[in-house]
Design an enzyme around this catalytic site. Structure first.
Site, PDB file in Angstrom:
ATOM      1  N   ILE A  97       0.898  -1.159   0.000  1.00 17.06           N
ATOM      2  CA  ILE A  97       0.000   0.000   0.000  1.00 17.06           C
ATOM      3  C   ILE A  97       0.934   1.205   0.000  1.00 17.06           C
ATOM      4  CG2 ILE A  97      -1.786   1.294   1.226  1.00 17.06           C
ATOM      5  CD1 ILE A  97      -2.737  -1.284   2.465  1.00 17.06           C
ATOM      6  N   PRO A  98       1.126   1.847  -1.155  1.00 21.79           N
ATOM      7  CA  PRO A  98       2.251   2.776  -1.328  1.00 21.79           C
ATOM      8  C   PRO A  98       2.041   4.156  -0.718  1.00 21.79           C
ATOM      9  CG  PRO A  98       1.008   2.640  -3.362  1.00 21.79           C
ATOM     10  CD  PRO A  98       0.366   1.655  -2.412  1.00 21.79           C
ATOM     11  N   CYS A  99       1.973   4.214   0.601  1.00 25.04           N
ATOM     12  CA  CYS A  99       1.824   5.510   1.258  1.00 25.04           C
ATOM     13  C   CYS A  99       3.065   6.373   1.074  1.00 25.04           C
ATOM     14  CB  CYS A  99       1.507   5.327   2.741  1.00 25.04           C
ATOM     15  SG  CYS A  99       2.687   4.316   3.649  1.00 25.04           S
ATOM     16  N   HIS A 100       4.192   5.751   0.676  1.00 21.35           N
ATOM     17  CA  HIS A 100       5.404   6.536   0.427  1.00 21.35           C
ATOM     18  C   HIS A 100       5.259   7.431  -0.792  1.00 21.35           C
ATOM     19  CE1 HIS A 100       5.860   2.785  -1.903  1.00 21.35           C
ATOM     20  NE2 HIS A 100       6.574   3.498  -2.762  1.00 21.35           N
TER      21      HIS A 100
END
Length: 286
Positions: free
Chosen positions: A251-254
């Protein structure tokens, strides 16, 4: 995984930290190599092997102007070409990530009666603990110095029964961060599906689903995520939901930064966030 990955990442991370803090001064290769405790020759080779580009080129991906361009040029999240955030030219194979929330009863019971299988694995961004429930990924948490995997797991799923099993989870870890030999064996196969099982409110699940629509190599602002979920005034709440994301990288919160172009904070450290963004940008620019 290659057991040298984390050591390599730690050396690279020190150089990236110095590079981003002193970019306007354009630190020399020698200066960066010293931060990594390597000779210039070995640092250049190691950095290029890890990032796919030279330190100088990598630095361009970490500038404010580059970040602003990524924000301006990114496709609207609602119209994103990929439902899975990890599809992109930099990947050796595609991953399809889908989110499923636990039942209200399971949410209330904090995992009581559930078995959480876990293991610690290496990656290009350091060690991480991976946890699954019923074959679905429930947690991917990067470990910082002093972190204890079991404490991380019980904080997220306090009532679940912990079962360590590296053999069961190794194939999953191989899909998330494949080594060259693993990738060679799966490159011609169909897209892999990685289902996630998450504890979160309806709002959190909606935010995390929106994150999956940010293509690899692109960025989105908190405001854009709020717009994508139909709550344009909820950017602050969006930030809180992003900060509680239990599954790093997948889950690419970056990929979410401030609308000003500043990278902002990250649950697993700002240096790791910068490393991820530069690493992905290098691959999608190839």
């Amino acid at each position: 995984m290659n057991t040298n990955n984390t050591y390599t990442y730690e050396q690279i991370a020190r150089a990236i930290e110095h590079l981003t803090a002193h970019y306007q001064e354009q630190p020399s290769l020698r200066e960066l190599a010293e931060k990594a405790n390597l000779s210039e020759f070995h640092f250049q080779r190691l950095f290029t092997e890890w990032a796919g580009v030279s330190p100088k080129k990598f630095a361009q991906y970490l500038t404010l102007e580059h970040a602003k361009n990524r924000l301006r040029n990114g496709a609207p999240l609602a119209d994103a070409a990929h439902d899975a955030g990890l599809s992109g030219t930099g990947r050796l194979h595609d991953l399809f990530v889908s989110i499923e929330g636990v039942t209200p009863g399971q949410f209330k019971q904090s995992g009581s009666g559930l078995e959480l299988t876990y293991g610690v694995f290496d990656s290009p961004f350091g060690y991480y603990v991976l946890g699954t429930i019923g074959g679905k990924i429930a947690l991917l948490h990067f470990l910082n110095e002093g972190d204890v995997a079991e404490i991380v797991l019980t904080s997220a799923w306090p009532e679940a029964t912990l079962v360590q099993d590296l053999a069961v989870l190794q194939p999953v870890a191989n899909q998330i961060f494949p080594t060259a030999d693993v990738a060679a064996n799966v490159a011609d196969k169909a897209t892999y599906r990685l289902p996630l099982l998450l504890r979160g409110s309806a709002f959190q699940l909606k935010v995390w689903e929106a994150l999956l629509k940010i293509p690899e190599g692109q960025l989105a602002s908190y405001d854009q995520i709020a717009e994508a979920i139909g709550q344009p005034t909820a950017s602050r709440a969006v930030g809180t939901a992003i900060g509680s994301n239990p599954v790093g990288y997948l889950i690419p919160c970056h990929r979410v930064i401030k609308k000003t172009g500043l990278f902002g904070g990250y649950r697993w450290g700002s240096d790791r966030k910068q490393a991820m963004l530069g690493w992905e940008a290098a691959r999608t620019d190839m």
